[in-house]
Design an enzyme around this catalytic site. Structure first.
Site, mmCIF file in Angstrom:
data_model
loop_
_atom_site.group_PDB
_atom_site.id
_atom_site.type_symbol
_atom_site.label_atom_id
_atom_site.label_comp_id
_atom_site.label_asym_id
_atom_site.label_seq_id
_atom_site.Cartn_x
_atom_site.Cartn_y
_atom_site.Cartn_z
ATOM 1 N N ASP A 194 0.884 -1.171 0.000
ATOM 2 C CA ASP A 194 0.000 0.000 0.000
ATOM 3 C C ASP A 194 0.919 1.218 0.000
ATOM 4 O O ASP A 194 1.586 1.502 1.008
ATOM 5 C CB ASP A 194 -0.893 -0.018 1.243
ATOM 6 N N TYR A 240 -8.647 15.450 -7.080
ATOM 7 C CA TYR A 240 -7.725 14.787 -8.016
ATOM 8 C C TYR A 240 -6.772 15.814 -8.632
ATOM 9 O O TYR A 240 -5.557 15.591 -8.671
ATOM 10 C CB TYR A 240 -8.542 14.076 -9.102
HETATM 11 N N1 LIG Z 1 -6.382 6.126 -17.180
HETATM 12 C C1 LIG Z 1 -6.403 7.432 -17.275
HETATM 13 O O1 LIG Z 1 -7.240 7.993 -17.991
HETATM 14 C C2 LIG Z 1 -5.392 8.256 -16.525
HETATM 15 C C3 LIG Z 1 -5.140 9.562 -16.975
HETATM 16 C C4 LIG Z 1 -4.190 10.328 -16.303
HETATM 17 C C5 LIG Z 1 -3.488 9.794 -15.235
HETATM 18 N N2 LIG Z 1 -3.753 8.519 -14.802
HETATM 19 C C6 LIG Z 1 -2.965 8.001 -13.680
HETATM 20 O O2 LIG Z 1 -2.348 6.794 -14.085
HETATM 21 C C7 LIG Z 1 -1.996 6.029 -12.921
HETATM 22 C C8 LIG Z 1 -2.375 4.575 -13.138
HETATM 23 O O3 LIG Z 1 -3.781 4.477 -13.185
HETATM 24 P P1 LIG Z 1 -4.552 3.583 -14.274
HETATM 25 O O4 LIG Z 1 -5.256 4.523 -15.163
HETATM 26 O O5 LIG Z 1 -3.666 2.563 -14.824
HETATM 27 O O6 LIG Z 1 -5.690 2.959 -13.319
HETATM 28 P P2 LIG Z 1 -5.926 1.453 -12.797
HETATM 29 O O7 LIG Z 1 -7.032 1.583 -11.813
HETATM 30 O O8 LIG Z 1 -6.116 0.554 -13.964
HETATM 31 O O9 LIG Z 1 -4.572 1.070 -12.059
HETATM 32 C C9 LIG Z 1 -4.204 1.636 -10.814
HETATM 33 C C10 LIG Z 1 -3.596 0.549 -9.932
HETATM 34 O O10 LIG Z 1 -3.198 1.160 -8.694
HETATM 35 C C11 LIG Z 1 -3.504 0.252 -7.642
HETATM 36 N N3 LIG Z 1 -3.599 0.965 -6.359
HETATM 37 C C12 LIG Z 1 -4.624 1.724 -5.888
HETATM 38 N N4 LIG Z 1 -4.353 2.141 -4.643
HETATM 39 C C13 LIG Z 1 -3.118 1.674 -4.329
HETATM 40 C C14 LIG Z 1 -2.306 1.780 -3.181
HETATM 41 N N5 LIG Z 1 -2.710 2.447 -2.094
HETATM 42 N N6 LIG Z 1 -1.089 1.175 -3.195
HETATM 43 C C15 LIG Z 1 -0.680 0.470 -4.285
HETATM 44 N N7 LIG Z 1 -1.433 0.311 -5.381
HETATM 45 C C16 LIG Z 1 -2.640 0.926 -5.414
HETATM 46 C C17 LIG Z 1 -4.819 -0.367 -8.066
HETATM 47 O O11 LIG Z 1 -5.084 -1.580 -7.364
HETATM 48 C C18 LIG Z 1 -4.598 -0.558 -9.565
HETATM 49 O O12 LIG Z 1 -4.042 -1.835 -9.839
HETATM 50 C C19 LIG Z 1 -2.712 6.726 -11.756
HETATM 51 O O13 LIG Z 1 -1.773 7.500 -11.052
HETATM 52 C C20 LIG Z 1 -3.748 7.605 -12.447
HETATM 53 O O14 LIG Z 1 -4.089 8.709 -11.658
HETATM 54 C C21 LIG Z 1 -4.678 7.741 -15.446
#
Ligand SMILES: NC(=O)c1ccc[n+]([C@@H]2O[C@H](COP(=O)([O-])OP(=O)(O)OC[C@H]3O[C@@H](n4cnc5c(N)ncnc54)[C@H](O)[C@@H]3O)[C@@H](O)[C@H]2O)c1
Length: 293
Positions: free
Chosen positions: A66, A159
């Protein structure tokens, strides 16, 4: 640091590795011959991801972590060193989101988002940078922010604030590293909407930080808007991973996977430079705009 970054045989640590961008980074790193240490709170998906990578021939270990918890991130660094002796590439990538009017966000919303999105990155930087500096070899940190770190779209206040913190932290990290090392540097990843699990981030929300109150109308509208925008994203997580590895290889700091967003970034900068009141960044993208009621 003019030579391109070498990936083959080096060690990558990825947080949020069980889904979305994190999993795509892992597969990309494996294809480049890297050894992998994968961290996530979702144990089942983490095990699945590690298994799939091992089946494809990669050396990979999973460490349930975490990222909100400083001691767990220290333990992740120790586990990585125990497994492979060094760390060359760190992705501080785990992140979660909520939406709705900023004054309607609960204390638990703030604690959860800042815990994961800001303290997760801070913990990674604090635990791993000294290890990388002590190695005396090329190493790189990639922090995942968002276009929400460069713009302030409505109904995403917590966010936006968390991702602005990641942008500033990472720009500062870049300067700090430049002052002490030619070998260790960092990049900032700012994607727009991409289909991943992010619109369903509440699945990993800890029980003690869940809200008791039902969603307000602005929160329901923001949820819906996020689901639609993420679903409509045209790039894949794999496209984002490819752009990210290209940037690391070439030592580029800003990784903007959706360059069309720069028009809104320019408008925002003009607002500041001319002391004009803030322009709604979604005004350039009417198909996404759908004001919460
Ligand atoms: N997908 C988008 O549109 C988008 C756009 C801009 C930025 N982001 C950023 O990209 C990053 C990855 O997100 P994603 O889009 O792949 O989403 P996702 O939900 O597919 O993956 C995020 C992962 O983080 C894990 N997670 C959550 N809380 C956690 C914690 N406390 N400790 C460890 N792991 C934890 C989740 O279990 C998940 O596997 C994030 O920082 C998100 O803010 C995503």
């Amino acid at each position: 640091m003019s030579e391109p970054f070498q990936f083959d045989g080096r060690v990558a640590v990825i947080t949020g590795a069980a889904s979305g961008f994190g999993r795509a980074f892992a597969h990309h790193a494996a294809a480049l011959g890297m050894k992998l240490v994968l961290a996530d709170v979702d144990q089942a998906l983490l095990d699945e991801t590690v298994e799939a990578l091992r089946e494809s021939g990669a050396q990979a270990v999973g460490v349930r972590t975490d990222v909100r918890d400083a001691a767990q991130v220290d333990a992740l660094a120790n586990a990585a060193l125990e497994a492979f002796g060094k760390v060359h590439l760190l992705f501080n990538n785990a992140g979660v989101g909520t939406g709705g009017f900023v004054w309607e966000s609960s204390a638990r919303d703030w604690e959860w988002l800042f815990g994961v999105n800001v303290m997760g990155v801070a913990n990674g930087v604090r635990s791993f940078t000294p290890v990388m500096l002590a190695q005396g070899e090329r190493a790189h940190i990639v922090n995942t922010a968002s276009v929400a770190g460069l713009l302030s779209p409505p109904a995403m206040g917590v966010y936006n604030a968390s991702k602005h913190a990641v942008v500033s932290l990472t720009e500062t990290l870049y300067h700090d590293l430049k002052n002490v090392s030619d070998a260790v540097s960092c990049s900032l990843l700012c994607p727009a909407f991409v289909p991943t699990g992010i619109a369903n981030a509440g699945r990993s929300r800890p029980d003690d930080l869940r809200n008791d109150a039902p969603l307000t109308r602005s929160q329901q509208a923001a949820d819906l808007q996020l689901q639609r925008a993420v679903r409509a994203g045209k790039l894949t997580p794999d496209d984002v991973a490819k752009a990210t590895f290209d940037a690391v290889r070439e030592g580029r700091f800003y990784i903007l996977t959706h360059p069309q967003i720069l028009a809104s970034v320019k408008l925002r900068h003009e607002d500041i430079e001319t002391l004009r009141n803030p322009t709604d960044p979604l005004s350039l993208k009417p198909e996404v705009k759908q004001a919460p009621q």
